[in-house]
Write an enzyme that holds these catalytic residues in place. Structure first.
Site, mmCIF file in Angstrom:
data_model
loop_
_atom_site.group_PDB
_atom_site.id
_atom_site.type_symbol
_atom_site.label_atom_id
_atom_site.label_comp_id
_atom_site.label_asym_id
_atom_site.label_seq_id
_atom_site.Cartn_x
_atom_site.Cartn_y
_atom_site.Cartn_z
ATOM 1 N N SER A 8 0.834 -1.202 0.000
ATOM 2 C CA SER A 8 0.000 0.000 0.000
ATOM 3 C C SER A 8 0.875 1.261 0.000
ATOM 4 O O SER A 8 1.687 1.431 -0.910
ATOM 5 C CB SER A 8 -0.955 -0.046 1.197
ATOM 6 N N ASP A 51 0.028 -4.200 -3.979
ATOM 7 C CA ASP A 51 -1.090 -3.287 -4.186
ATOM 8 C C ASP A 51 -0.750 -1.854 -3.728
ATOM 9 O O ASP A 51 -1.348 -1.339 -2.777
ATOM 10 C CB ASP A 51 -2.368 -3.787 -3.491
ATOM 11 N N ALA A 90 6.601 10.039 -11.479
ATOM 12 C CA ALA A 90 7.382 8.863 -11.088
ATOM 13 C C ALA A 90 8.264 9.070 -9.850
ATOM 14 O O ALA A 90 8.339 8.176 -9.005
ATOM 15 C CB ALA A 90 8.217 8.374 -12.271
ATOM 16 N N ARG A 136 6.447 8.344 -6.474
ATOM 17 C CA ARG A 136 5.728 7.078 -6.264
ATOM 18 C C ARG A 136 6.641 5.937 -6.709
ATOM 19 O O ARG A 136 7.748 6.182 -7.196
ATOM 20 C CB ARG A 136 4.434 7.052 -7.073
ATOM 21 N N SER A 152 8.139 3.370 -9.150
ATOM 22 C CA SER A 152 8.293 3.364 -10.606
ATOM 23 C C SER A 152 9.412 2.394 -10.990
ATOM 24 O O SER A 152 10.212 2.001 -10.138
ATOM 25 C CB SER A 152 8.601 4.777 -11.119
ATOM 26 N N ASP A 208 13.216 2.544 -9.824
ATOM 27 C CA ASP A 208 13.600 2.522 -8.411
ATOM 28 C C ASP A 208 14.432 1.315 -7.996
ATOM 29 O O ASP A 208 14.942 1.272 -6.883
ATOM 30 C CB ASP A 208 12.341 2.605 -7.532
ATOM 31 N N HIS A 255 -7.366 -5.736 -0.952
ATOM 32 C CA HIS A 255 -6.114 -4.974 -0.886
ATOM 33 C C HIS A 255 -5.003 -5.882 -0.345
ATOM 34 O O HIS A 255 -3.931 -6.004 -0.916
ATOM 35 C CB HIS A 255 -6.364 -3.783 0.045
#
Ligand SMILES: *[C@@H]1O[C@H](CO)[C@@H](O)[C@H](O)[C@H]1NC(C)=O
Ligand SMILES: *[C@@H]1O[C@H](CO)[C@@H](O)[C@H](O)[C@H]1NC(C)=O
Length: 482
Positions: A162, A186, A197, A200, A202, A205, A271
């Protein structure tokens, strides 16, 4: 970001700095180390196979002895588990389960759990903003391990759930060298679906980024899980929107069976399924679930994407093949509602022939597959339309491994308003050919499924096809009821 959110974030940071009382001695060490560790809020607990549930030993960035004290194994790989947003401020019940599964699979590894619970317990947008700081903390920790102990970053696998997936991504973008792998379980959608990017998860990374999308129901930006692909391989089990066994009826049944203790888990059932699918892949190593690349969910549902050529299929979870396509691609599969989640996918193609010119709609059939190992009977499927001289393709799956397909039986599920069986038995309309392709084995029963002649005239009783026309007798022995 709204100024109110920024204000809340700033307030959160300020409060945090007031309430942090942990480790002053350690902090002094860190200052004398001359490096910038003092602002690290996240804690890094090295759990052990003996104590999967408690943070008993912390690796403290800047404090060299802490690593030896916790018996960090410098020659084996390291998993870094990053949790997500939390309502209760406590670890969720999946954390020890994942730790246990990682140790079961890799007994010599180091499983580190990142504790950012106090930041994860704020209003969602505040906690979402904190992923940047958490990522920074994790990166500092990893860089320190690399510099201080020459620990190779190629041994580091980050797993984030998450919001934790984005924290892992940010961490990966800030390490001196790329870490080996990030698995996003998820990754959170709200505040991240449209984010650039760098803020978050991407593909940049880590050397390899794989992502499971399990709860992406709703409009983009509103769904709990991020909808767009954010890794090298993005897998959408059951279409990614919602997971089997997670409906309300199921929730009520589970509450009746196990009490209210797991309600929290039920709310996040789809989730959290991402984590349990990964755990499944760690525990059931012989039999990884396979996912298939496909341009759309709809094409997958038609069974059109069960190819493994040119890396079009891959294993879900731990044993994934590190395929780095130029463009991130979506992969799909079906699963069971419980562990083990693996199912066996088949594409079935039916060719209807005859002179009948009417088109029939929404006809429900049942198909039974008989194999060398087991059978799977009465799997329902609906064909939206049927007309003569056309071939229809669709996806079915079995929960059991039937082995090699030997025989197949197709039945029309009778409905009251339309007497299909009369129509069916007329010579104007027949099924001449059925072709089956198995996703898991890549075996095609394309040409050699023969229709059993004595059984052609009643769709109600079923039409039987076998893979070997000479051997009706043997199947009769094996399946006396047919
Ligand atoms: C550390 O891990 C290696 C494998 O990577 C293993 O052979 C060794 O026994 C481990 N050391 C300790 C002290 O557990
Ligand atoms: C299907 O093809 C056959 C053979 O070409 C033909 O006789 C028949 O009329 C066709 N049926 C329909 C509904 O077009």
């Amino acid at each position: 970001m709204e100024s109110k959110t920024l204000f809340l974030m700033a307030l959160g940071i300020w409060l945090q700095s007031l309430t942090t009382t942990r480790g002053w001695v350690a902090a002094d060490d860190r200052i004398t180390g001359g490096r910038d560790f003092i602002d690290i809020e996240s804690k890094f607990a090295l759990r052990t196979p003996e104590d999967i549930a408690e943070d008993t030993c912390h690796l403290i960035p800047g404090v060299t002895e802490s690593v030896a004290n916790c018996h960090f194994n410098h020659t084996s790989k390291t998993f870094v588990v990053i949790h997500g947003w939390t309502v209760t401020g406590m670890y969720e019940s999946w954390v020890p389960k994942l730790v246990a599964a990682l140790y079961k699979r890799e007994p010599d590894s180091n499983v580190i759990v990142v504790d950012w619970l106090s930041r994860a317990q704020q209003h969602y947008p505040v906690s979402a903003g904190y992923t940047k700081l958490v990522g920074k903390d994790v990166a500092k920790f990893i860089n320190w391990m690399a510099e201080e102990f020459h620990y190779p970053l190629d041994n580091v696998h980050l797993l984030g759930y998450s919001l934790g997936a984005h924290a892992a991504g940010i961490a990966g973008s800030l390490t001196n060298k790329k870490v080996n792998r990030i698995t996003g379980l998820d990754p959170a959608g709200p505040n991240f679906e449209y984010a650039e990017a760098p803020s978050r998860l991407s593909p940049d990374d880590a050397d390899f980024v794989d992502v499971l999308h399990t709860f992406t129901r709703g409009s983009p930006g509103r769904s709990i899980g991020i909808q767009k692909p954010v890794g090298h391989v993005d897998i959408y089990p059951n279409g990614g929107t919602f997971q089997p066994g997670c409906n309300i009826g199921e929730a009520i049944r589970v509450i009746a069976e196990r009490g209210l203790g797991d309600v929290d888990q039920l709310v996040k059932c789809s989730h959290e399924r991402s984590i349990h699918l990964f755990i499944d892949s760690l525990l059931n190593e012989e039999n990884p679930s396979k996912a298939y690349r496909c341009n759309s969910k709809e094409a997958f549902e038609k069974g059109l994407c069960l190819s493994c050529r040119k890396n079009r299929c891959n294993n879900l979870g731990y044993e994934i093949n590190k395929v780095r396509a130029k463009r991130s691609s979506k992969m799909y599969l079906k699963t069971r509602s419980q562990m083990p989640y693996k199912v066996f996918h088949y594409q079935v193609k039916i060719h209807f022939s005859g002179t009948e010119s009417d088109t029939q709609t929404n006809q429900v059939f049942e198909i039974s597959l008989y194999g060398t190992v087991a059978e799977s009977e009465n799997i329902p499927f609906t064909l939206p339309e049927i007309s003569a001289n056309k071939t229809y393709s669709f996806l079915i799956y079995t929960e059991v491994d039937i082995g090699e397909l030997l025989m197949l039986k197709l039945k029309w599920k009778s409905d009251s308003y339309f007497s299909w069986s009369d129509w069916w038995s007329s010579p104007g309309f027949t099924i001449e050919k059925i072709r089956v392709k198995a996703g898991e084995t890549q075996k095609k029963n394309w040409a050699n499924l023969q229709k059993e002649e004595q059984n052609t005239n009643s769709m109600k009783n079923g039409v039987t096809f076998t893979s070997d026309a000479q051997c009706f007798g043997c199947f009769k022995d094996k399946f006396p009821e047919y």
